[in-house]
Design a protein around this motif. Structure first.
Motif, PDB file in Angstrom:
ATOM      1  N   GLY A 158       4.245 107.353  38.714  1.00  0.00           N
ATOM      2  CA  GLY A 158       4.193 106.467  39.870  1.00  0.00           C
ATOM      3  C   GLY A 158       3.258 105.317  39.558  1.00  0.00           C
ATOM      4  O   GLY A 158       2.437 105.403  38.636  1.00  0.00           O
ATOM      5  N   ILE A 159       3.387 104.227  40.302  1.00  0.00           N
ATOM      6  CA  ILE A 159       2.465 103.096  40.130  1.00  0.00           C
ATOM      7  C   ILE A 159       2.076 102.562  41.501  1.00  0.00           C
ATOM      8  O   ILE A 159       2.928 102.367  42.370  1.00  0.00           O
ATOM      9  CB  ILE A 159       3.075 101.992  39.241  1.00  0.00           C
ATOM     10  CG1 ILE A 159       2.048 100.855  39.020  1.00  0.00           C
ATOM     11  CG2 ILE A 159       4.387 101.465  39.804  1.00  0.00           C
ATOM     12  CD1 ILE A 159       2.443  99.894  37.906  1.00  0.00           C
ATOM     13  N   LEU A 160       0.783 102.367  41.702  1.00  0.00           N
ATOM     14  CA  LEU A 160       0.231 101.874  42.961  1.00  0.00           C
ATOM     15  C   LEU A 160      -0.360 100.489  42.739  1.00  0.00           C
ATOM     16  O   LEU A 160      -1.169 100.281  41.830  1.00  0.00           O
ATOM     17  CB  LEU A 160      -0.862 102.822  43.468  1.00  0.00           C
ATOM     18  CG  LEU A 160      -1.724 102.326  44.636  1.00  0.00           C
ATOM     19  CD1 LEU A 160      -0.878 102.132  45.891  1.00  0.00           C
ATOM     20  CD2 LEU A 160      -2.875 103.299  44.906  1.00  0.00           C
ATOM     21  N   ASP A 161       0.026  99.548  43.580  1.00  0.00           N
ATOM     22  CA  ASP A 161      -0.507  98.186  43.539  1.00  0.00           C
ATOM     23  C   ASP A 161      -1.755  98.143  44.421  1.00  0.00           C
ATOM     24  O   ASP A 161      -1.674  98.126  45.642  1.00  0.00           O
ATOM     25  CB  ASP A 161       0.557  97.223  44.063  1.00  0.00           C
ATOM     26  CG  ASP A 161       0.213  95.762  43.798  1.00  0.00           C
ATOM     27  OD1 ASP A 161      -0.955  95.486  43.504  1.00  0.00           O
ATOM     28  OD2 ASP A 161       1.124  94.921  43.902  1.00  0.00           O
ATOM     29  N   ARG A 189       7.551 106.818  52.437  1.00  0.00           N
ATOM     30  CA  ARG A 189       8.164 107.291  51.194  1.00  0.00           C
ATOM     31  C   ARG A 189       8.063 106.184  50.148  1.00  0.00           C
ATOM     32  O   ARG A 189       8.468 105.048  50.386  1.00  0.00           O
ATOM     33  CB  ARG A 189       9.619 107.679  51.424  1.00  0.00           C
ATOM     34  CG  ARG A 189      10.346 108.076  50.129  1.00  0.00           C
ATOM     35  CD  ARG A 189      11.716 108.649  50.409  1.00  0.00           C
ATOM     36  NE  ARG A 189      11.603 109.996  50.952  1.00  0.00           N
ATOM     37  CZ  ARG A 189      12.245 110.423  52.027  1.00  0.00           C
ATOM     38  NH1 ARG A 189      13.017 109.589  52.713  1.00  0.00           N
ATOM     39  NH2 ARG A 189      12.106 111.662  52.451  1.00  0.00           N
ATOM     40  N   ALA A 190       7.521 106.512  48.994  1.00  0.00           N
ATOM     41  CA  ALA A 190       7.400 105.528  47.919  1.00  0.00           C
ATOM     42  C   ALA A 190       8.777 105.026  47.506  1.00  0.00           C
ATOM     43  O   ALA A 190       9.760 105.778  47.522  1.00  0.00           O
ATOM     44  CB  ALA A 190       6.672 106.142  46.727  1.00  0.00           C
ATOM     45  N   LEU A 191       8.846 103.745  47.141  1.00  0.00           N
ATOM     46  CA  LEU A 191      10.090 103.199  46.627  1.00  0.00           C
ATOM     47  C   LEU A 191      10.279 103.622  45.173  1.00  0.00           C
ATOM     48  O   LEU A 191       9.370 104.166  44.542  1.00  0.00           O
ATOM     49  CB  LEU A 191      10.076 101.675  46.735  1.00  0.00           C
ATOM     50  CG  LEU A 191      10.002 101.099  48.157  1.00  0.00           C
ATOM     51  CD1 LEU A 191      10.033  99.576  48.114  1.00  0.00           C
ATOM     52  CD2 LEU A 191      11.139 101.618  49.019  1.00  0.00           C
ATOM     53  N   ASP A 192      11.467 103.364  44.649  1.00  0.00           N
ATOM     54  CA  ASP A 192      11.788 103.752  43.275  1.00  0.00           C
ATOM     55  C   ASP A 192      12.249 102.537  42.486  1.00  0.00           C
ATOM     56  O   ASP A 192      13.050 101.741  42.972  1.00  0.00           O
ATOM     57  CB  ASP A 192      12.887 104.823  43.268  1.00  0.00           C
ATOM     58  CG  ASP A 192      13.192 105.317  41.864  1.00  0.00           C
ATOM     59  OD1 ASP A 192      13.981 104.646  41.165  1.00  0.00           O
ATOM     60  OD2 ASP A 192      12.651 106.349  41.456  1.00  0.00           O
ATOM     61  N   ALA A 193      11.730 102.390  41.280  1.00  0.00           N
ATOM     62  CA  ALA A 193      12.165 101.329  40.379  1.00  0.00           C
ATOM     63  C   ALA A 193      12.247 101.897  38.968  1.00  0.00           C
ATOM     64  O   ALA A 193      11.240 102.347  38.420  1.00  0.00           O
ATOM     65  CB  ALA A 193      11.199 100.145  40.417  1.00  0.00           C
ATOM     66  N   VAL A 198       6.897 103.748  43.429  1.00  0.00           N
ATOM     67  CA  VAL A 198       6.130 102.506  43.576  1.00  0.00           C
ATOM     68  C   VAL A 198       5.649 102.339  45.020  1.00  0.00           C
ATOM     69  O   VAL A 198       6.395 102.603  45.964  1.00  0.00           O
ATOM     70  CB  VAL A 198       6.987 101.265  43.208  1.00  0.00           C
ATOM     71  CG1 VAL A 198       6.126 100.009  43.187  1.00  0.00           C
ATOM     72  CG2 VAL A 198       7.705 101.461  41.883  1.00  0.00           C
ATOM     73  N   MET A 199       4.385 101.887  45.186  1.00  0.00           N
ATOM     74  CA  MET A 199       3.870 101.524  46.505  1.00  0.00           C
ATOM     75  C   MET A 199       2.971 100.299  46.363  1.00  0.00           C
ATOM     76  O   MET A 199       2.195 100.187  45.415  1.00  0.00           O
ATOM     77  CB  MET A 199       3.083 102.675  47.138  1.00  0.00           C
ATOM     78  CG  MET A 199       2.558 102.377  48.538  1.00  0.00           C
ATOM     79  SD  MET A 199       3.802 101.745  49.713  1.00  0.00           S
ATOM     80  CE  MET A 199       4.950 103.118  49.771  1.00  0.00           C
TER      81      MET A 199
END
Length: 388
Positions: A158-161, A189-193, A198-199
């Motif tokens: 996962g990646i958090l901005d 719900r976190a998005l997906d890329a 992703v959040m």
């Protein structure tokens, strides 16, 4: 449907009673209002010692704003920092409080104080911060491609901005028109890329909306994006930090058990001075430094193949040797990395067989090996914030 205005938000909040009588608007307790489309965010000033008992006040204010026609979501935080009155646009100025009210004492810490023991995020095995001492060194591009490289290496990622003031992930991952789904209550719900969760605060506000927030709002937003998001089971969460050494960095060091930090720098001396400060900050709070990445390390002419060291070369490697931390690799300055990033199709995902994707995968391997090696050696002592 007409746009929601700050005046409508304030009028709605006049129905919410303050902690000692009167409404929270007339008492001057509401500030930092941000309206972005159908989302509303603001803070409520309360005495620090009463913050825990005033959670019902926060919930009542949030419910009141959610009842406003056209509002789809609200983010409300309690803060003990001294705030301006309701008439200050975005908290930019601080007019006098109404007569008979008492301003909170100066220099209070945020109401939501960090816990003594740092609880991890359920389902996430390791959290890694990608940081830089200054902006403009390609940190976010590095963080995104690192996350995708970790995924390509077989990990759940996962990646958090964490850059509240300048979120980049919506554009870098072509998610700028996407909105996270609300699962229940305040949980998103976190998005997906490209198979990566992703959040980003950029999913909740319009791209042009300025985030005129003080430290407590930033800290609260980071905590919500970490702990009120359904991440699922992840081997690693990559956190794209804002540049510098401020609230976001200390929040991460204090609130969650970081497995380590990665410093991104360009080779020239000025960037390395700032990178050294960022590295020193993580060392100061006992966060393991997994290594330094030299970004924009060199340029290969696409026509003649000649190499040019535009920003000097090898400075980050020498710095790593001097400071006794791993050197993770050199990422070249190349038009394709820039073009794919701007298009929301990062090079590791769009051209996984390219030599540039190979560089990121090698960095990802060293990062994961460093995490595992640190754990096998017994980990590090709990972080201690040193104040001089």
């Amino acid at each position: 449907m007409p746009d929601i205005t700050r005046d409508q938000v304030l009028e709605q909040l006049k129905a919410v009673r303050g902690p000692e009588g009167g409404d929270i608007v007339s008492l001057g307790l509401v500030s930092d209002i941000v309206v972005s489309g159908a989302k509303v965010m603001f803070s409520i000033t309360v005495p620090a010692e009463k913050a825990a008992s005033l959670e019902p006040l926060r919930a009542a204010a949030e419910a009141a704003v959610r009842d406003l026609p056209g509002v789809e979501g609200a983010m409300v935080v309690l803060t003990a920092e001294k705030k301006g009155g309701a008439g200050a646009p975005g908290g930019a100025t601080q007019p006098p409080r109404p007569a008979g009210t008492q301003a909170p004492p100066p220099r209070q810490q945020p109401a939501a104080a960090p816990p003594r023991g740092k609880a991890g995020i359920p389902g996430i095995d390791a959290i890694v911060a990608v940081a830089s001492g200054k902006g403009g060194v390609g940190k976010s591009t590095t963080a995104v491609n690192l996350a995708l490289a970790l995924k390509a290496n077989g990990l759940r990622v996962g990646i958090l901005d964490a850059d509240i003031y300048g979120p980049s992930l919506p554009r870098l991952l072509d998610l700028k028109d996407k909105k996270p789904e609300i699962i229940s209550g305040r949980t998103l719900r976190a998005l997906d890329a490209y198979g990566v969760k992703v959040m980003s605060i950029g999913f909740l506000v319009e791209e042009e909306t300025p985030m005129i927030w003080r430290g407590p709002m930033v800290i609260s937003a980071l905590n919500q994006m970490m702990r009120e998001v359904e991440w699922g089971d992840l081997d690693i969460l990559v956190v794209d930090m804002p540049p510098g050494t401020g609230d976001a960095q200390l929040t991460m060091a204090q609130q969650v058990p970081l497995a380590g930090a990665i410093i991104v720098s360009t080779p020239q001396d000025l960037a390395l001075i700032d990178a050294r400060r960022g590295l020193a900050m993580f060392q100061r709070v006992d966060v393991p430094v997994l290594g330094i990445v030299e970004n924009m390390s060199y340029f290969l002419c696409p026509h003649c193949g000649e190499r040019t060291d535009i920003f000097s070369h090898g400075g980050a490697r020498k710095e790593a040797e001097t400071l006794g931390v791993p050197f993770l690799g050199e990422v070249p300055l190349d038009l394709r990395i820039r073009e794919t990033s701007d298009a929301g199709t990062p090079i590791v995902a769009s051209d996984p067989e390219s030599p540039y994707a190979k560089v990121y995968r090698e960095v990802a391997t060293k990062v994961w090996d460093g995490i595992q090696r640190d754990r096998s050696e017994g980990g590090r002592p709990p972080p201690k914030i040193v104040i001089e």
